[in-house]
Design an enzyme around this catalytic site. Structure first.
Site, short mmCIF file in Angstrom:
data_model
loop_
_atom_site.label_atom_id
_atom_site.label_comp_id
_atom_site.label_asym_id
_atom_site.label_seq_id
_atom_site.Cartn_x
_atom_site.Cartn_y
_atom_site.Cartn_z
CE LYS A 112 -5.31 16.18 -1.84
NZ LYS A 112 -4.94 16.11 -1.60
CE LYS A 197 -8.52 12.59 -7.49
NZ LYS A 197 -6.92 13.06 -6.72
CE LYS A 200 -4.12 6.95 -1.61
NZ LYS A 200 -3.83 8.35 -2.49
P1 TYM Z 1 -2.21 9.18 -4.82
O1 TYM Z 1 -2.11 8.95 -3.25
O2 TYM Z 1 -3.45 10.09 -4.86
O3 TYM Z 1 -2.57 8.70 -6.07
C1 TYM Z 1 -1.93 7.01 -5.97
C2 TYM Z 1 -2.12 7.30 -7.97
O4 TYM Z 1 -3.54 7.16 -8.21
C3 TYM Z 1 -3.46 8.12 -9.24
N1 TYM Z 1 -4.99 8.32 -9.71
C4 TYM Z 1 -5.96 8.08 -9.71
N2 TYM Z 1 -5.78 7.33 -11.38
C5 TYM Z 1 -6.68 7.55 -12.33
N3 TYM Z 1 -8.17 7.73 -11.28
C6 TYM Z 1 -8.24 8.45 -10.69
N4 TYM Z 1 -9.62 8.21 -9.91
C7 TYM Z 1 -7.46 8.68 -9.36
N5 TYM Z 1 -7.28 8.52 -7.85
C8 TYM Z 1 -5.40 8.81 -8.32
C9 TYM Z 1 -3.30 8.99 -9.06
O5 TYM Z 1 -2.64 9.38 -10.65
C10 TYM Z 1 -1.70 8.35 -8.59
O6 TYM Z 1 -0.48 8.24 -9.81
N6 TYM Z 1 1.31 12.92 -5.41
C11 TYM Z 1 1.25 11.90 -5.23
C12 TYM Z 1 1.35 10.80 -4.50
C13 TYM Z 1 3.16 11.44 -5.17
C14 TYM Z 1 4.16 10.64 -6.15
C15 TYM Z 1 5.29 10.94 -5.77
C16 TYM Z 1 3.25 9.91 -7.38
C17 TYM Z 1 4.21 11.58 -4.03
N7 TYM Z 1 4.99 12.04 -4.73
C18 TYM Z 1 6.45 10.69 -6.78
C19 TYM Z 1 3.99 9.73 -7.93
C20 TYM Z 1 6.32 10.37 -7.90
C21 TYM Z 1 -0.52 10.79 -4.95
O7 TYM Z 1 -1.11 12.51 -4.16
O8 TYM Z 1 -1.14 10.21 -5.41
#
Ligand code: TYM
Length: 332
Positions: A112, A197, A200
């Site tokens: 990023k 991947k 969003k």
């Molecule tokens: P985020 O918001 O990018 O994604 C939320 C969840 O969706 C999963 N995910 C995916 N799984 C499979 N294939 C994909 N293409 C895909 N895109 C997203 C992510 O793995 C995630 O589980 N850093 C985290 C948010 C966060 C968090 C936390 C998660 C902040 N604090 C504490 C767990 C515990 C994030 O950016 O997720």
């Protein structure tokens, strides 16, 4: 009882990747088998250039979608991260336990920060420290398991390392968490670029299925998915990533296994068509319930207020203990 925590960042509309990698399991498994918390982690949405009004809108939309997908506020705690101060309070303490080398090694930071620089933007310091805040999210609740997609593994590993290091230096305060992943679709790939991947916030949205896309849009995106140049339908992530991604989606939607599905198709077109229909059906109830919940914003406010109160009650004692363990005077 086992404690589960996971979160989702309101940086864009939720995708099929979010649903299959995380949200579906929260709904079907996690909320039933543990004391579970699910958070809209809005502070994390401020680590890159952001539009404040959009973050507000996306936070509410994400919360509405979690309820529409089936999280039940009677069974689990749904809340917005910034409404619970303990996350930011604990994050600073963990910054005093983490090292800058550790932060710079994080893959998402590397990717990023390059992207931001290429777009001529400065890199916010919070992008570097983001994984520490994520560790605070997890550790503040004495979390045992963190159900996430595969891309979050390195971040959860960091949370583990920080918990262990803190406990060794300052006394036992934190549970040591571990990541869990779905068996299928732990990494859903972009339909237009199956080597990266489905995310969003990508600019080219043609390869991303959003949970709120109309059925026809979902069909069109899947029918136009980039596939590989062979003719046979095989499940081979390295040699045929486009097909493998479609087979993952179909397997996730039907509960069948990818290799068996591959053997039952002799054309890409038929595979795409069935995958499109399966995904449309999978998302239909979520989209319908979203419309119902969105019509009653007062209900969402009540759920989030109660969720924040409950979350605060759980995090406060853990974070207070961490403050005292590090030598800070008790709150007055
Ligand atoms: P985020 O918001 O990018 O994604 C939320 C969840 O969706 C999963 N995910 C995916 N799984 C499979 N294939 C994909 N293409 C895909 N895109 C997203 C992510 O793995 C995630 O589980 N850093 C985290 C948010 C966060 C968090 C936390 C998660 C902040 N604090 C504490 C767990 C515990 C994030 O950016 O997720």
């Amino acid at each position: 009882m086992k404690r589960i925590f996971s979160g989702i960042k309101p940086t864009g509309h939720l995708t099929l990747g979010n649903y299959l990698g995380a949200v579906r399991r929260w709904v079907e498994v996690d909320q039933h088998q543990a004391d579970a918390l699910f958070s809209i982690v809005d502070l994390h949405a401020l680590t890159v250039e952001h539009d404040p009004a959009r973050v507000t809108r996306l936070s509410r939309q994400a919360a509405t979608l979690l309820l529409a997908a089936g999280l039940d506020p009677e069974r689990c705690t749904v809340f917005v991260q910034s409404q619970v101060d303990e996350h930011a309070r604990l994050s600073y303490l963990l910054e005093c336990v983490a090292t800058d080398g550790e932060m710079r090694r994080m893959i998402q930071y590397k990717e990023k920060s390059v992207r931001a620089r290429e777009a001529g933007q400065s890199v916010r310091l919070s992008l570097l420290t983001y994984p520490v805040l994520m560790a605070a999210d997890i550790l503040a609740y004495g979390t045992d398991e963190v159900p996430v997609g595969e891309d979050q593994t390195q971040h959860v590993e960091l949370a583990r390392d920080l918990a262990v290091r803190f406990n060794q230096r300052y006394g036992q305060v934190f549970a040591v968490p571990r990541a869990t992943h779905p068996k299928v679709a732990a990494r859903v790939m972009d339909l237009q670029d199956p080597t990266s991947k489905m995310g969003k916030s990508h600019e080219n949205t043609g390869g991303i299925v959003y949970l709120l896309d109309d059925a026809d849009v979902v069909r069109r995106k899947i029918m136009r998915a980039v596939t590989d140049s062979g003719r046979e339908v095989v499940y081979d992530r390295a040699a045929a990533p486009g097909l493998a991604n479609l087979l993952d989606l179909l397997a996730a939607a039907t509960g069948e296994d990818q290799a068996g599905l591959a053997a039952s198709y002799d054309s890409y077109g038929a595979l795409k068509k069935d995958t499109a229909e399966a995904v449309v059906e999978l998302l239909r109830p979520v989209r319908e319930r979203h419309a119902e919940f969105a019509a009653d914003p007062g209900q969402l406010d009540r759920v989030l207020r109660l969720g924040a109160e409950r979350a605060r009650g759980m995090a406060r004692p853990v974070v207070d203990r961490a403050y005292r363990a590090m030598g800070l005077l008790p709150a007055v």
